[in-house]
Design a protein around this motif. Structure first.
Motif, PDB file in Angstrom:
ATOM      1  N   ARG A  44       0.849  -1.213   0.000  1.00  0.00           N
ATOM      2  CA  ARG A  44       0.000   0.000   0.000  1.00  0.00           C
ATOM      3  C   ARG A  44       0.874   1.248   0.000  1.00  0.00           C
ATOM      4  N   LYS A  45       1.923   1.214   0.833  1.00  0.00           N
ATOM      5  CA  LYS A  45       2.836   2.367   0.911  1.00  0.00           C
ATOM      6  C   LYS A  45       3.475   2.642  -0.446  1.00  0.00           C
ATOM      7  N   GLU A  48       0.886   4.182  -2.821  1.00  0.00           N
ATOM      8  CA  GLU A  48       0.579   5.577  -2.466  1.00  0.00           C
ATOM      9  C   GLU A  48       1.761   6.507  -2.757  1.00  0.00           C
ATOM     10  N   ARG A  51       1.670   7.228  -6.375  1.00  0.00           N
ATOM     11  CA  ARG A  51       0.580   8.175  -6.666  1.00  0.00           C
ATOM     12  C   ARG A  51       1.030   9.607  -6.369  1.00  0.00           C
ATOM     13  N   GLU A  52       1.645   9.800  -5.208  1.00  0.00           N
ATOM     14  CA  GLU A  52       2.084  11.145  -4.839  1.00  0.00           C
ATOM     15  C   GLU A  52       3.193  11.632  -5.758  1.00  0.00           C
ATOM     16  N   SER A  64      -6.055  14.431  -7.577  1.00  0.00           N
ATOM     17  CA  SER A  64      -5.449  13.136  -7.291  1.00  0.00           C
ATOM     18  C   SER A  64      -5.207  12.361  -8.573  1.00  0.00           C
ATOM     19  N   TYR A  66      -5.382   8.682 -10.306  1.00  0.00           N
ATOM     20  CA  TYR A  66      -6.037   7.370 -10.211  1.00  0.00           C
ATOM     21  C   TYR A  66      -5.377   6.464 -11.234  1.00  0.00           C
ATOM     22  N   GLN A 229     -10.994   0.024  -4.519  1.00  0.00           N
ATOM     23  CA  GLN A 229      -9.676   0.510  -4.924  1.00  0.00           C
ATOM     24  C   GLN A 229      -9.795   1.818  -5.717  1.00  0.00           C
ATOM     25  N   GLU A 230      -8.749   2.598  -5.656  1.00  0.00           N
ATOM     26  CA  GLU A 230      -8.710   3.883  -6.383  1.00  0.00           C
ATOM     27  C   GLU A 230      -9.974   4.700  -6.093  1.00  0.00           C
ATOM     28  N   GLU A 231     -10.374   4.707  -4.855  1.00  0.00           N
ATOM     29  CA  GLU A 231     -11.588   5.420  -4.415  1.00  0.00           C
ATOM     30  C   GLU A 231     -12.792   5.076  -5.278  1.00  0.00           C
ATOM     31  N   GLU A 238      -4.948  -3.501  -7.678  1.00  0.00           N
ATOM     32  CA  GLU A 238      -4.004  -2.654  -8.402  1.00  0.00           C
ATOM     33  C   GLU A 238      -2.919  -3.460  -9.123  1.00  0.00           C
TER      34      GLU A 238
END
Ligand SMILES: *Cc1c(COP(=O)(O)O)cnc(C)c1O
Length: 392
Positions: A44-45, A48, A51-52, A64, A66, A229-231, A238
């Motif tokens: 998960r880290k 993320e 993504r950032e 954001s 996706y 996933q991915e809101e 993923e």
């Protein structure tokens, strides 16, 4: 035989540096990012962080990223998702005549469902005018989607101006930036777009992964249903290795954008100069508002398909129009929208350079092309007096 790959708009080779960071996520780091235990939390880290990183690299501070399965899916989520989320507000969408099929066909699918679709024309260089966009917007318009840079002729649209027009009217603006990233500077905050599409395999990353940037507050209805996933914008476990690869590819693409452009621009100009010096060979697209890697020409009295095959036999990989339309008999919708006649559009050739392209490659192309054109013209049924007119 010399091999020259001049089809980087279709796909690019995966970079070693990208493969290297992906490999552990196919084997030892196999956890599901949604799992609560250590294996999942560790992954998960990673997702993320990617993504950032992608968000920062694209300068999209007000939204954001996706992750998706590629450019096509990002375009579809943006267009279908936003239009459906805004169905109560209005049913009019606007696009341009030179979009990739992922955008055009998504828009046409909405038209079949009862939406009203305006397809903006382009000028002879493939440019959309902000004035024509302003004139097309009505109180029913909910979405505008216009690509950043064209995959066939390399024309760079005035996205900042176009997005400003949409914003003034309170209309969402999406742009397909698949061909722009890594080739020209991209800063999403500066461009003022609400949504933006990128794809891994066009920037020396893996195939089957892409991303959609969505500005905060913009709602999209998901195309699929399943996990969170991915809101929920793109449910499904993923593609971790792909996501890691995409982020690394994007990092390298952004870091090296300027130096790649500096290398390719003189090569592009040399190729354009050499090819358009040949009899009845013309450049398609804009001379300066053009991707640094793109050369697109029309060769009078020659079929594009025959040119591709002859060049292939000489070890040179090129395409006519987009990869998706080659093999079809319909001439490129992009060239037709730019006002070319059928025959000129059919005689078109796209050469897109990349990181590995050298001046020797260009010299080789300029060496073999004249002979190929001459031979094809000698055999062509399109030759001779009034050739242009007597073939439909
Ligand atoms: C290649 C391309 C796409 C499609 O991306 P995929 O990742 O192959 O689905 C979309 N738009 C443009 C402009 C492209 O060049």
């Amino acid at each position: 035989m010399r091999k020259v790959y001049l089809d980087h708009a279709a796909t690019t080779p995966l970079r070693e540096e990208v493969l290297e960071v992906m490999l552990p996520y196919f084997s030892q780091h196999f956890g599901n990012p949604s799992s609560i235990h250590w294996y999942g939390r560790e992954i998960r880290k990673v997702v993320e962080a990617a993504r950032e990183q992608a968000k920062a690299l694209l300068g999209g501070s007000s939204g954001s990223i996706y992750f998706t399965s590629g450019g096509t899916e990002s375009d579809n989520i943006a267009i279908l998702g936003a239009a459906e989320a805004l169905a109560k507000k209005g049913n009019h969408i606007i696009t341009s005549a030179v979009e990739h099929h992922a955008v055009l066909d998504a828009c046409k699918s909405l038209e079949k469902k009862g939406y009203e679709l305006t397809v903006l024309p382009v000028n002879q260089h493939g440019l959309v005018s902000p004035d024509s966009l302003a004139a097309a917007i009505t109180d029913k318009t909910v979405l505008v989607t216009i690509m950043h840079a064209n995959n066939e002729v390399g024309t760079i649209q005035p996205i900042k101006e176009l997005a400003a027009v949409a914003r003034q009217h309170g209309v969402l603006f999406h742009s397909d930036g698949v061909q722009a990233v890594g080739q020209i500077p991209v800063n999403l905050d500066e461009l003022g777009v609400d949504m933006y599409t990128i794809s891994g395999h066009k920037i020396y990353g893996p195939k089957g992964v892409g991303a959609l940037y969505i500005r905060k507050g913009v709602k999209v209805r998901p195309l699929y249903h399943g996990g969170a996933q991915e809101e929920k914008v793109r449910p499904g476990t993923e593609n971790v290795a792909g996501i890691v690869g995409l982020a690394r590819a994007l990092e390298l693409a952004v870091e090296e954008q300027r130096s790649l452009a500096d290398t390719l621009l003189p090569l592009r100009e040399k190729m354009i100069k050499g090819l358009t010096a040949l009899p009845d060979v013309t450049l398609n697209g804009h001379t300066s508002l053009r991707l640094p890697n793109n050369v697109n020409i029309s060769v009078d009295r020659v079929e594009g398909e025959s040119l591709i095959l002859s060049l292939d036999m000489a070890g040179i990989a090129v395409s006519s129009g987009s990869a998706c339309t080659s093999g079809e008999l319909e001439p490129s919708h992009v060239l037709m929208a730019m006002g070319l006649d059928h025959q000129t559009a059919h005689g078109s050739l796209r050469m897109t350079m990349g990181r590995s392209t050298s001046e020797q490659d260009i010299d080789y192309v300029l060496d073999v092309v004249p002979g190929i054109i001459e031979r094809l013209r000698a055999m062509s049924p399109l030759k001779g007096e009034g050739g242009k007119q007597n073939v439909q």
